[in-house]
Design a protein around this motif. Structure first.
Motif, mmCIF file in Angstrom:
data_model
loop_
_atom_site.group_PDB
_atom_site.id
_atom_site.type_symbol
_atom_site.label_atom_id
_atom_site.label_comp_id
_atom_site.label_asym_id
_atom_site.label_seq_id
_atom_site.Cartn_x
_atom_site.Cartn_y
_atom_site.Cartn_z
ATOM 1 N N SER A 40 40.113 -14.106 62.533
ATOM 2 C CA SER A 40 40.700 -15.115 61.654
ATOM 3 C C SER A 40 40.684 -14.628 60.211
ATOM 4 O O SER A 40 39.903 -13.752 59.839
ATOM 5 N N VAL A 41 41.561 -15.223 59.390
ATOM 6 C CA VAL A 41 41.568 -14.974 57.954
ATOM 7 C C VAL A 41 40.996 -16.208 57.268
ATOM 8 O O VAL A 41 41.534 -17.310 57.391
ATOM 9 N N ILE A 42 39.882 -16.015 56.561
ATOM 10 C CA ILE A 42 39.191 -17.121 55.899
ATOM 11 C C ILE A 42 39.248 -16.846 54.401
ATOM 12 O O ILE A 42 38.667 -15.860 53.917
ATOM 13 N N THR A 43 39.962 -17.678 53.666
ATOM 14 C CA THR A 43 40.162 -17.439 52.231
ATOM 15 C C THR A 43 39.406 -18.475 51.401
ATOM 16 O O THR A 43 39.085 -19.570 51.868
ATOM 17 N N SER A 44 39.148 -18.099 50.148
ATOM 18 C CA SER A 44 38.521 -18.994 49.174
ATOM 19 C C SER A 44 39.344 -18.961 47.896
ATOM 20 O O SER A 44 40.010 -17.962 47.602
ATOM 21 N N PRO A 45 39.320 -20.028 47.088
ATOM 22 C CA PRO A 45 40.095 -20.047 45.845
ATOM 23 C C PRO A 45 39.765 -18.848 44.954
ATOM 24 O O PRO A 45 38.612 -18.433 44.863
ATOM 25 N N GLY A 46 40.825 -18.278 44.359
ATOM 26 C CA GLY A 46 40.645 -17.149 43.461
ATOM 27 C C GLY A 46 40.951 -15.804 44.092
ATOM 28 O O GLY A 46 40.979 -14.791 43.391
ATOM 29 N N TYR A 47 41.235 -15.768 45.405
ATOM 30 C CA TYR A 47 41.545 -14.486 46.034
ATOM 31 C C TYR A 47 42.968 -14.068 45.682
ATOM 32 O O TYR A 47 43.818 -14.889 45.293
ATOM 33 N N SER A 48 43.259 -12.769 45.844
ATOM 34 C CA SER A 48 44.612 -12.273 45.611
ATOM 35 C C SER A 48 44.915 -11.139 46.577
ATOM 36 O O SER A 48 44.017 -10.376 46.962
ATOM 37 N N VAL A 49 46.188 -11.043 46.978
ATOM 38 C CA VAL A 49 46.689 -9.940 47.795
ATOM 39 C C VAL A 49 47.944 -9.431 47.103
ATOM 40 O O VAL A 49 48.900 -10.190 46.903
ATOM 41 N N THR A 50 47.965 -8.150 46.726
ATOM 42 C CA THR A 50 49.099 -7.598 45.995
ATOM 43 C C THR A 50 49.564 -6.293 46.635
ATOM 44 O O THR A 50 48.820 -5.644 47.375
ATOM 45 N N GLY A 51 50.821 -5.916 46.323
ATOM 46 C CA GLY A 51 51.377 -4.657 46.814
ATOM 47 C C GLY A 51 52.288 -4.839 48.001
ATOM 48 O O GLY A 51 52.536 -5.955 48.478
ATOM 49 N N ASN A 52 52.807 -3.712 48.507
ATOM 50 C CA ASN A 52 53.702 -3.710 49.663
ATOM 51 C C ASN A 52 52.918 -3.368 50.915
ATOM 52 O O ASN A 52 52.218 -2.360 50.967
ATOM 53 N N TYR A 53 53.050 -4.200 51.946
ATOM 54 C CA TYR A 53 52.296 -3.987 53.179
ATOM 55 C C TYR A 53 52.940 -4.784 54.305
ATOM 56 O O TYR A 53 53.764 -5.688 54.077
ATOM 57 N N THR A 54 52.556 -4.441 55.514
ATOM 58 C CA THR A 54 52.906 -5.246 56.682
ATOM 59 C C THR A 54 51.623 -5.801 57.274
ATOM 60 O O THR A 54 50.557 -5.186 57.183
ATOM 61 N N SER A 55 51.716 -6.988 57.884
ATOM 62 C CA SER A 55 50.539 -7.650 58.429
ATOM 63 C C SER A 55 50.916 -8.408 59.686
ATOM 64 O O SER A 55 52.035 -8.913 59.811
ATOM 65 N N ASN A 56 49.977 -8.497 60.623
ATOM 66 C CA ASN A 56 50.228 -9.255 61.850
ATOM 67 C C ASN A 56 49.959 -10.746 61.656
ATOM 68 O O ASN A 56 50.283 -11.556 62.519
ATOM 69 N N VAL A 57 49.350 -11.100 60.522
ATOM 70 C CA VAL A 57 49.057 -12.514 60.228
ATOM 71 C C VAL A 57 49.375 -12.775 58.763
ATOM 72 O O VAL A 57 49.339 -11.864 57.929
ATOM 73 N N PRO A 58 49.662 -14.026 58.397
ATOM 74 C CA PRO A 58 49.906 -14.340 56.982
ATOM 75 C C PRO A 58 48.626 -14.164 56.169
ATOM 76 O O PRO A 58 47.532 -14.485 56.619
ATOM 77 N N LEU A 59 48.786 -13.654 54.942
ATOM 78 C CA LEU A 59 47.652 -13.514 54.022
ATOM 79 C C LEU A 59 47.905 -14.336 52.751
ATOM 80 O O LEU A 59 49.047 -14.514 52.348
#
Length: 531
Positions: free
Chosen positions: A512-531
């Motif tokens: 699973s993807v467990i996020t907390s406020p303040g995180y960031s995902v940047t750049g070009n990529y492919t993923s099997n799940v939403p980030l």
């Protein structure tokens, strides 16, 4: 009938699809297939992360290539096979092998290349009496061509001299023993392509040519006979697009078709070289958009406009040494030439200068590039695997200047303190927890068997691949920077910054993807799940 097989100082190991000896035993047994998905070890793969120094500066100077692995050839009937051809589809590379010389035998192998620095052998099909020279994968099927002793082929001599087309049904991208065989004219199949519902097979030597088969029942629907047919390619592998076939000896001729049924009536031919394409070379023809690249052995590599094959070559590359142009492939920026004893030569598309030369013992006979991987067939030497790495924004030292992290397997917990900064390269397995509180630069393949923690204020930069068997924690105010791939088999706990640099990067999260406020995902990529 003795196989015509030539050795020379230029290419000590060559990829050949021509005559072999046949043994009139009267037996008509089918090929003995040996399928293996889990029983083999990957001890045939030797891993590296060695930077290949550029040959000269160019517009692509920021791009570097790394030698990441050697894969030795399998043995069949006690004989070492030669790598002959391959196809790359998604995260899998499919490779064909044959036994050089008069004996018959071959193999198909599948490598999982989802982790950039660690190609892994995941499936194998051994054929005890059949050479395989080339393959293509499409719609859940693998199609391979080669040759077999006619007295053990279950085919009559009326329609073959031993050439075969093999269809293998794939199960979740892996091989199976669900196969179909078809006889080909001539002694062996050289190359195979597909467009729509039709297979286009090139069979060489005497009695060869181009033969069209229906993919539904593998019925032969059209034939165009001419000797010494070498290799075919179809623009974008779409029906109705141009299909070009290279014929060698006594001169190099390109036969131009459309990739559909009844195309022989509208065929045109163009002589591109008065000298012959050597009979003992792979002699690949490759279409890249509107450019056609043609390997002519010791006459070098030539390129033409697809609509101007009779015109002046747009590229006339002659080897800087004594290598033979055997195979060619391209991507958006480079031309990859399997150049015999000189190894693999990487040419800039923009100014046609040499970017990188990757020399090695043996002979580069065939090359296939896909995304950031380059696979090179080295005959009995097996495969050489290169990785293309685009420029990364880094404050760490260049990968080639970094020491190797030893030992390769690290058993205790690996902890970097807040005041520490390290820069390494290598191929390492961390058997327990990896904890970074400082700065860690890494080039290569990094496998963490337990939890990985990137704690507050830390920077973890990986150029290559990262695999985490358990959970990955990117905590607040920390940064994980990636040029390559990430695989997390547990959960991704994302509170800090996940940065992807350049192109071609990917992340796979099997938990699973467990996020907390303040995180960031940047750049070009492919993923099997939403980030």
């Amino acid at each position: 009938m003795k196989k015509l097989f030539f050795y020379s100082a230029i290419a000590t190991i060559v990829l050949v699809a021509c005559k072999k000896e046949i043994s009139p035993t009267g037996e008509t047994s089918t090929s003995n297939l040996s399928l293996d998905q889990t029983g083999f070890e990957n001890n045939r793969i030797e891993y590296f992360w060695d930077e290949i120094q550029p040959f000269q500066k160019s517009a692509n100077d920021g791009i570097t290539f790394y030698h990441v692995a050697n894969v030795s050839s399998p043995t069949v009937n006690g004989a070492m096979c030669s790598a002959t051809g391959m196809d790359i589809v998604g995260n899998y590379c499919y490779v064909t092998y044959h036994i050089a010389g008069s004996a018959y035998g071959g193999a198909l192998e599948v490598f999982d290349i989802s982790t950039p620095a660690n190609p892994v052998l995941v499936s194998q099909l051994i054929l005890n009496d059949t050479d395989l020279n080339e393959c293509i994968v499409k719609n859940g099927k693998l199609y391979a061509v080669g040759g077999r002793d006619i007295y053990s082929s279950n085919f009559t001599t009326n329609n073959t001299k031993g050439g075969i087309l093999l269809e293998v049904t794939l199960n979740n991208n892996l091989l199976s023993n669900n196969v179909r065989w078809v006889a080909l004219p001539s002694y062996s199949g050289n190359s195979v392509n597909i467009a729509g519902n039709y297979l286009f097979v090139v069979s060489g030597s005497t009695g060869g040519g181009v033969f069209t088969f229906n993919t539904t029942d593998l019925a032969l629907v059209q034939s165009d006979y001419y000797d010494n047919a070498k290799f075919a390619d179809i623009k974008s592998n779409q029906p109705g697009n141009p299909m070009l076939v290279l014929q060698g000896n006594p001169s190099a001729i390109v036969h131009s078709y459309t990739a559909n049924l009844n195309n022989v009536a509208t065929k045109t031919t163009t002589e591109i070289l008065t000298q012959s394409v050597p009979a003992n070379g792979k002699a690949v023809l490759h279409i890249d958009n509107n450019d056609v690249y043609i390997c002519t052995g010791n006459n070098g590599l030539r390129a033409y406009g697809i609509n101007n094959l009779a015109g002046i070559p747009t590229l006339n590359f002659n080897s800087p040494g004594d290598g033979n142009a055997n195979g060619v492939d391209t991507d958006g920026q480079f031309i990859y030439v399997a150049n015999g004893t000189e190894g693999n030569i990487i040419i800039n598309k923009d100014d046609k200068t040499i970017h990188t030369i990757f020399p090695f013992s043996g002979s580069a006979n065939y090359v296939k590039a896909n995304s950031n991987y380059i696979f090179i067939a080295n005959g009995k030497g097996g495969l050489k695997v290169l990785r293309r790495v685009n420029p990364i924004i880094s404050s760490g030292p260049p990968c080639g200047n970094r020491p190797t992290l030893t030992p390769a397997t690290i058993n205790p917990a690996y902890v970097i303190n807040p005041n520490q900064s390290f820069a390494y390269r290598g191929s390492n397995v961390f058997r327990t927890t990896f904890v970074n509180n400082g700065i860690f630069y890494y080039c290569g393949s990094m496998v963490v068997r337990n939890v990985m923690n990137c704690n507050g204020g830390s920077l973890t930069e990986i150029e290559g691949s990262l695999s985490v068997d358990s959970h990955l924690h990117i905590n607040a105010n920390s940064t994980l920077r990636i040029q390559g791939s990430v695989v997390v088999n547990g959960n991704l706990h994302l509170k800090g910054n996940l940065q992807f640099i350049g192109s071609g990067s990917s992340i796979t999260i099997n938990g699973s993807v467990i996020t907390s406020p303040g995180y960031s995902v940047t750049g070009n990529y492919t993923s099997n799940v939403p980030l």
